[in-house]
Design a protein around this motif. Structure first.
Motif, mmCIF file in Angstrom:
data_model
loop_
_atom_site.group_PDB
_atom_site.id
_atom_site.type_symbol
_atom_site.label_atom_id
_atom_site.label_comp_id
_atom_site.label_asym_id
_atom_site.label_seq_id
_atom_site.Cartn_x
_atom_site.Cartn_y
_atom_site.Cartn_z
ATOM 1 N N THR A 136 -7.527 11.301 21.208
ATOM 2 C CA THR A 136 -8.897 11.428 21.713
ATOM 3 C C THR A 136 -9.868 11.544 20.543
ATOM 4 O OG1 THR A 136 -8.496 13.817 21.957
ATOM 5 C CG2 THR A 136 -8.307 12.453 23.950
ATOM 6 N N ARG A 137 -11.144 11.451 20.861
ATOM 7 C CA ARG A 137 -12.190 11.515 19.846
ATOM 8 C C ARG A 137 -12.671 12.955 19.648
ATOM 9 N NH1 ARG A 137 -15.347 7.784 17.498
ATOM 10 N NH2 ARG A 137 -14.637 6.159 18.919
ATOM 11 N N HIS A 138 -12.728 13.358 18.409
ATOM 12 C CA HIS A 138 -13.290 14.648 18.017
ATOM 13 C C HIS A 138 -14.735 14.400 17.614
ATOM 14 C CE1 HIS A 138 -13.163 18.730 16.139
ATOM 15 N NE2 HIS A 138 -14.058 18.190 15.329
ATOM 16 N N ILE A 139 -15.686 15.039 18.297
ATOM 17 C CA ILE A 139 -17.106 14.824 18.028
ATOM 18 C C ILE A 139 -17.689 16.094 17.427
ATOM 19 C CG2 ILE A 139 -19.345 14.229 19.018
ATOM 20 C CD1 ILE A 139 -17.861 12.773 21.252
ATOM 21 N N CYS A 140 -18.128 15.997 16.177
ATOM 22 C CA CYS A 140 -18.667 17.161 15.479
ATOM 23 C C CYS A 140 -20.165 17.268 15.708
ATOM 24 C CB CYS A 140 -18.372 17.058 13.984
ATOM 25 S SG CYS A 140 -18.946 18.492 13.029
ATOM 26 N N ILE A 141 -20.655 18.489 15.843
ATOM 27 C CA ILE A 141 -22.077 18.713 16.039
ATOM 28 C C ILE A 141 -22.877 18.286 14.805
ATOM 29 C CG2 ILE A 141 -22.165 21.078 15.137
ATOM 30 C CD1 ILE A 141 -23.950 21.743 17.602
ATOM 31 N N GLU A 142 -22.194 18.107 13.661
ATOM 32 C CA GLU A 142 -22.864 17.668 12.439
ATOM 33 C C GLU A 142 -23.208 16.180 12.476
ATOM 34 O OE1 GLU A 142 -20.122 18.729 9.396
ATOM 35 O OE2 GLU A 142 -20.650 20.857 9.428
ATOM 36 N N GLY A 143 -22.696 15.460 13.486
ATOM 37 C CA GLY A 143 -23.079 14.066 13.645
ATOM 38 C C GLY A 143 -21.992 13.039 13.375
ATOM 39 N N TRP A 144 -20.771 13.463 13.065
ATOM 40 C CA TRP A 144 -19.699 12.506 12.846
ATOM 41 C C TRP A 144 -18.632 12.656 13.921
ATOM 42 C CZ3 TRP A 144 -14.936 14.817 12.126
ATOM 43 C CH2 TRP A 144 -14.924 16.136 11.665
ATOM 44 N N SER A 145 -17.846 11.611 14.105
ATOM 45 C CA SER A 145 -16.752 11.661 15.070
ATOM 46 C C SER A 145 -15.591 10.824 14.551
ATOM 47 C CB SER A 145 -17.194 11.146 16.442
ATOM 48 O OG SER A 145 -17.436 9.750 16.405
ATOM 49 N N GLN A 146 -14.384 11.258 14.890
ATOM 50 C CA GLN A 146 -13.189 10.535 14.486
ATOM 51 C C GLN A 146 -12.126 10.683 15.565
ATOM 52 O OE1 GLN A 146 -12.273 12.063 10.485
ATOM 53 N NE2 GLN A 146 -13.516 10.408 9.620
ATOM 54 N N ILE A 147 -11.172 9.770 15.562
ATOM 55 C CA ILE A 147 -10.116 9.751 16.571
ATOM 56 C C ILE A 147 -8.832 10.301 15.967
ATOM 57 C CG2 ILE A 147 -8.711 8.275 18.069
ATOM 58 C CD1 ILE A 147 -11.130 6.356 18.162
ATOM 59 N N PHE A 191 -16.900 22.173 17.599
ATOM 60 C CA PHE A 191 -16.876 23.593 17.243
ATOM 61 C C PHE A 191 -16.260 24.455 18.336
ATOM 62 C CE2 PHE A 191 -20.904 23.567 19.561
ATOM 63 C CZ PHE A 191 -20.967 24.820 20.160
ATOM 64 N N LYS A 192 -16.070 23.892 19.558
ATOM 65 C CA LYS A 192 -15.406 24.637 20.623
ATOM 66 C C LYS A 192 -13.873 24.598 20.470
ATOM 67 C CE LYS A 192 -17.657 26.082 23.644
ATOM 68 N NZ LYS A 192 -18.469 27.325 23.806
ATOM 69 N N SER A 193 -13.362 23.650 19.681
ATOM 70 C CA SER A 193 -11.916 23.532 19.480
ATOM 71 C C SER A 193 -11.466 24.477 18.375
ATOM 72 C CB SER A 193 -11.534 22.082 19.155
ATOM 73 O OG SER A 193 -11.697 21.240 20.279
ATOM 74 N N ALA A 194 -11.447 25.755 18.690
ATOM 75 C CA ALA A 194 -11.183 26.811 17.710
ATOM 76 C C ALA A 194 -9.817 26.645 17.041
ATOM 77 C CB ALA A 194 -11.270 28.170 18.396
#
Length: 250
Positions: free
Chosen positions: A133-144, A219-222
């Motif tokens: 799945t895609r990890h979406i960071c609040i800093e503006g980047w995302s990666q799978i 940031f919710k994925s502690a």
């Protein structure tokens, strides 16, 4: 900025959504000035601005909760789409607790019937699922990326959690914390991840166990989990208490 709130439930905002179409809600939004008029906030002081912003965030949380579909899955990808190398952040060696996996324990508390701490071996004995799945960071980047682990709903049922409770709070070895609404915690893609890319988690990926929830911002994925609590009192979180949107999901 710390915020206290009542539990967020879809039924709480149903009357409001009846007056706003989904299209208007997503295309538009309330300006700070309009919200100030609605709430009676005095924006001539920092406290007035904080109050208005807090109200906006709480309204946003309620809207997201109302639109959340617990059966809708985040997009999944083939192995060929995995980002190499996968980026990580918020890893500081000096913050890591030097606890070997064999010594690690996950504490459970709150509205659960079984409060015995869990070992990594116990978790690995539960049903496992893998996701790309895609990890979406609040800093503006995302990666799978690819994660494997125990579905959180399986774990919560195994410890006899009250599934009518409002919140699931998570605390980490380095002092970080966050929390979820129960519907998001029970989502089928929310997992206690043990492996990353078919190998045991290493410290930068959140060893020995981390939360992975693809329906919310990263940031919710502690990472580096230490304790889970089921509660009805709003628990907040490290970034949430500083003004980040609490629901932060789809």
């Amino acid at each position: 900025m710390s915020r206290k709130r009542a539990a967020v439930r879809a039924s709480d905002i149903a009357p409001e959504l009846a007056q706003l179409s989904r299209r208007r809600l997503l295309k538009g939004g309330l300006s700070l000035g309009a919200l100030a008029l609605m709430t009676g906030c005095d924006l001539s002081s920092h406290s007035g601005i904080d109050a208005a912003l807090s109200t906006m965030l709480e309204f946003d949380d309620r809207v997201q909760a109302a639109l959340f579909n617990p059966s809708r899955l985040a997009e999944t990808y083939p192995a060929s789409a995995i980002t190499e190398p996968f980026r990580f952040n918020a890893y500081y060696p000096e913050w890591q607790v030097r606890t070997a996996p064999v010594q690690w324990r996950l504490d459970v508390s709150g509205l659960v019937s079984e409060k015995t701490p869990w070992t990594l071996q116990n978790l690995m004995a539960l049903p496992q699922e893998s996701q790309i799945t895609r990890h979406i960071c609040i800093e503006g980047w995302s990666q799978i990326g690819q994660w494997s682990g125990v579905p959180l709903h399986v774990f919560l049922r195994r410890i006899g959690a009250d599934l009518r409770a409002h919140y699931v709070a998570l605390k980490c070895c380095d002092g970080y914390s966050t929390s979820l609404d129960m519907a998001s915690a029970l989502h089928p893609q929310t997992i206690l991840a043990i492996d990353f890319k078919d190998a045991p988690l290493t410290p930068e990926w959140g060893a020995p166990v981390r939360l992975r929830i693809p329906t919310k911002l990263g940031f919710k994925s502690a990472k580096n989990l230490q304790a889970i609590e089921v509660a009805n009192i709003y628990p907040g979180g490290f970034w949430e208490d500083q003004g980040y949107n609490w629901f932060s999901g789809s």
